[in-house]
Design a protein around this motif. Structure first.
Motif, PDB file in Angstrom:
ATOM      1  N   ARG A 191       0.826  -1.217   0.000  1.00 58.47           N
ATOM      2  CA  ARG A 191       0.000   0.000   0.000  1.00 58.47           C
ATOM      3  C   ARG A 191       0.854   1.259   0.000  1.00 58.47           C
ATOM      4  NH1 ARG A 191      -1.795   3.188   3.994  1.00 58.47           N
ATOM      5  NH2 ARG A 191      -1.010   1.726   5.566  1.00 58.47           N
ATOM      6  N   THR A 192       1.859   1.300   0.872  1.00 53.91           N
ATOM      7  CA  THR A 192       2.691   2.499   0.995  1.00 53.91           C
ATOM      8  C   THR A 192       3.920   2.465   0.090  1.00 53.91           C
ATOM      9  OG1 THR A 192       4.021   1.580   2.792  1.00 53.91           O
ATOM     10  CG2 THR A 192       1.975   2.712   3.393  1.00 53.91           C
ATOM     11  N   LYS A 193       4.278   1.250  -0.402  1.00 56.46           N
ATOM     12  CA  LYS A 193       5.476   1.049  -1.228  1.00 56.46           C
ATOM     13  C   LYS A 193       6.769   1.303  -0.460  1.00 56.46           C
ATOM     14  CE  LYS A 193       2.636   0.389  -4.646  1.00 56.46           C
ATOM     15  NZ  LYS A 193       2.325  -0.998  -5.091  1.00 56.46           N
ATOM     16  N   LYS A 194       6.689   1.377   0.852  1.00 60.20           N
ATOM     17  CA  LYS A 194       7.867   1.612   1.674  1.00 60.20           C
ATOM     18  C   LYS A 194       8.367   0.299   2.276  1.00 60.20           C
ATOM     19  CE  LYS A 194       6.818   6.394   2.961  1.00 60.20           C
ATOM     20  NZ  LYS A 194       6.603   7.336   4.092  1.00 60.20           N
ATOM     21  N   ALA A 195       9.689   0.184   2.366  1.00 55.53           N
ATOM     22  CA  ALA A 195      10.281  -1.022   2.946  1.00 55.53           C
ATOM     23  C   ALA A 195      10.358  -0.895   4.461  1.00 55.53           C
ATOM     24  CB  ALA A 195      11.672  -1.259   2.372  1.00 55.53           C
ATOM     25  N   SER A 196      10.158  -2.005   5.145  1.00 51.90           N
ATOM     26  CA  SER A 196      10.264  -2.031   6.602  1.00 51.90           C
ATOM     27  C   SER A 196      11.724  -1.989   7.014  1.00 51.90           C
ATOM     28  CB  SER A 196       9.609  -3.296   7.141  1.00 51.90           C
ATOM     29  OG  SER A 196      10.273  -4.445   6.633  1.00 51.90           O
ATOM     30  N   ALA A 197      11.957  -1.748   8.300  1.00 56.14           N
ATOM     31  CA  ALA A 197      13.322  -1.817   8.842  1.00 56.14           C
ATOM     32  C   ALA A 197      13.810  -3.255   8.792  1.00 56.14           C
ATOM     33  CB  ALA A 197      13.342  -1.292  10.271  1.00 56.14           C
ATOM     34  N   PHE A 198      15.114  -3.440   8.560  1.00 53.23           N
ATOM     35  CA  PHE A 198      15.651  -4.800   8.435  1.00 53.23           C
ATOM     36  C   PHE A 198      17.123  -4.790   8.813  1.00 53.23           C
ATOM     37  CE2 PHE A 198      16.154  -2.612   4.435  1.00 53.23           C
ATOM     38  CZ  PHE A 198      17.398  -2.977   3.960  1.00 53.23           C
ATOM     39  N   GLY A 199      17.670  -5.988   9.002  1.00 50.82           N
ATOM     40  CA  GLY A 199      19.085  -6.107   9.304  1.00 50.82           C
ATOM     41  C   GLY A 199      19.373  -7.190  10.315  1.00 50.82           C
ATOM     42  N   LEU A 200      20.608  -7.183  10.809  1.00 51.98           N
ATOM     43  CA  LEU A 200      21.107  -8.148  11.781  1.00 51.98           C
ATOM     44  C   LEU A 200      21.348  -7.472  13.117  1.00 51.98           C
ATOM     45  CD1 LEU A 200      23.834 -10.162   9.827  1.00 51.98           C
ATOM     46  CD2 LEU A 200      21.943 -11.201  11.054  1.00 51.98           C
ATOM     47  N   PHE A 201      21.198  -8.242  14.195  1.00 47.41           N
ATOM     48  CA  PHE A 201      21.508  -7.720  15.519  1.00 47.41           C
ATOM     49  C   PHE A 201      21.855  -8.879  16.442  1.00 47.41           C
ATOM     50  CE2 PHE A 201      17.069  -8.806  15.485  1.00 47.41           C
ATOM     51  CZ  PHE A 201      16.796  -9.304  16.747  1.00 47.41           C
ATOM     52  N   SER A 202      22.515  -8.561  17.552  1.00 44.12           N
ATOM     53  CA  SER A 202      22.906  -9.566  18.535  1.00 44.12           C
ATOM     54  C   SER A 202      22.500  -9.097  19.921  1.00 44.12           C
ATOM     55  CB  SER A 202      24.419  -9.797  18.483  1.00 44.12           C
ATOM     56  OG  SER A 202      24.860 -10.585  19.585  1.00 44.12           O
TER      57      SER A 202
END
Length: 449
Positions: free
Chosen positions: A255-266
């Motif tokens: 709907r918004t064409k925006k990507a969510s936050a993503f990545g790696l973490f520990s």
């Protein structure tokens, strides 16, 4: 919110997405090792083991599922019973049975059988791992499937209803130990605690005392990766020492064409403290577990992809990389050797390229080998009575990077792919046959955690 964990077809980095596929040379893959293979089964799920027994969900020729149990020492099929899924989402892959040790050389296998009455959609059944003798049952409306959590069984149930909850059960009796509202998945456990990923609009990792269900700590994933987390893109976790390393894939809202936050973490298993974070990187496939050998590709705010980097799972630091300018044009698939010290770009049936990850320099591709996926366009499983879109757990093949052709291999797939449990490495081949190798390697996670 619907959430998908793409165990069989995850988000990866070939212009953002690569599909996992099933493949391997079967008999040749184990010829040089004191090991076994079993071609009676067509394993389509991950394999789990305990008490000298290995189990998986197998697909029969008619498209129905069964729970299969094999002797870990020799691969002999011990028993099989019909299996089903009730409410599991296709992007999560076919659910594996849960197997929980209950004593020396003893274990219980817990899996979903077809419903025994019309009032329910499935029946959770616990069986003696070696004999298949039924121990207890529990009717199920909808679930993502059972998981081992320390000495117990964790089951998200009624997942399709507003009354969704997670129940923790005694594997020997089926007795309810404790429960909590909502939906969650086990990401790590030992004899004392379990770490759950709470699947919600604000996902977080929570630690619970296993005996009592007491909440010990919770850590919102947004604290590590920033606001706007959406688990619909998929996720993966792996442990390393005292830490849990997690990956959340990007998801573009239609709907918004925006990507969510993503990545790696520990985070620290003991208290949930964030050790390090690597936002805006995608995990690539094939590669090791996030908890052992994460290989990633950065993505900038405009969606452009950078080079490739292998990270130290303990610190998040880059231990090897190649720059974006060194990445070949298109049509390649990633390939790694046994120890992931090099990164290959496989071009099917033609000459590829390879790089030394430690120095970032290109190396002569002649005599370079790499493990990669065989099928670049995997077909969904023809499962009877299930939603379309389920895929088998992927397997890998050995390739000659100089020719782009598959190599009949005399070795097992690499440990970064298979992982190891108490010295045993387990994998499925292109046709679903199950293989095992006891090479006394230390317990470590593989690509699927």
């Amino acid at each position: 919110m619907i959430v998908l964990r793409p165990l069989a077809k995850p988000a990866v980095a070939l212009a953002g997405i690569l599909a996992l596929a099933g493949c391997s040379d079967s008999d040749a893959a184990t010829a040089a090792f004191p090991t076994w293979h079993n071609t009676e089964v067509n394993a389509v799920s991950r394999m789990t083991s305990a008490g000298g027994v290995v189990t998986a969900t197998s697909m029969k020729p008619d498209g129905t599922l069964e729970t299969a149990a094999l002797d870990l020492a020799n691969g002999k099929k011990l028993w099989a019973h019909p299996a089903t899924m009730a409410g599991r989402l296709p992007g999560m892959g076919v659910s594996a049975p849960a197997i929980v040790p209950t004593g020396k050389d003893q274990a219980v296998v817990v899996a979903l059988d077809p419903a025994r009455t019309s009032q329910w959609n499935a029946t959770l059944i616990a069986r003696d791992a070696r004999t298949g003798r039924q121990k207890w049952t529990r009717p199920v409306h909808s679930t993502f499937g059972p998981q081992r959590c320390g000495p117990y069984v964790c089951l998200p149930e009624q997942t399709a209803l507003s009354s969704a909850r997670v129940v923790v059960l005694d594997p020997a009796t089926g007795k309810l130990m404790w429960k909590l509202p909502g939906i969650a998945e086990v990401e790590w456990s030992d004899a004392e605690r379990v770490l759950l990923l709470r699947l919600s609009s604000s996902p977080m990792i929570e630690s619970y005392e296993l005996k009592t269900g007491k909440l010990q700590w919770q850590q919102p994933i947004e604290q590590a990766l920033g606001p706007g987390i959406d688990l619909s893109g998929g996720w993966a976790f792996g442990s390393t020492g005292d830490d849990l390393v997690g990956y959340v894939a990007p998801y573009t809202n239609p709907r918004t064409k925006k990507a969510s936050a993503f990545g790696l973490f520990s985070i620290k298993i003991a208290d949930g403290t964030v050790n390090w974070m690597r936002p805006s990187v995608v995990r690539v496939y094939p590669s090791g577990s996030p908890g052992l050998a994460p290989v990633v590709r950065p993505v900038d705010q405009h969606g452009a992809y950078g080079g490739f980097a292998r990270l130290d799972s303990a610190t998040g630091r880059v231990v090897g990389q190649i720059t974006a300018s060194e990445v070949p044009g298109s049509g390649w698939w990633l390939a790694f050797p046994d120890r992931m010290q090099k990164l290959g770009f496989l071009q099917h049936d033609t000459k590829g390229t390879a790089f030394d990850l430690a120095t970032g320099r290109q190396v002569p591709v002649e005599e370079e080998r790499g493990w990669s996926f065989c099928v670049t366009d995997p077909k969904p499983l023809p499962l009877r009575g299930q939603a379309p879109g389920f895929y088998s757990v992927a397997a890998v093949c050995d390739y000659d990077l100089a020719t782009g052709k598959r190599v009949p291999s005399s070795s097992a797939p690499p440990a970064w792919y298979t992982g190891s449990q108490d010295g045993w490495r387990l994998w499925r081949d292109e046709k679903g046959a199950m293989h095992a190798l006891n090479d006394s390697t230390v317990t470590a996670p593989g690509m699927y955690g």
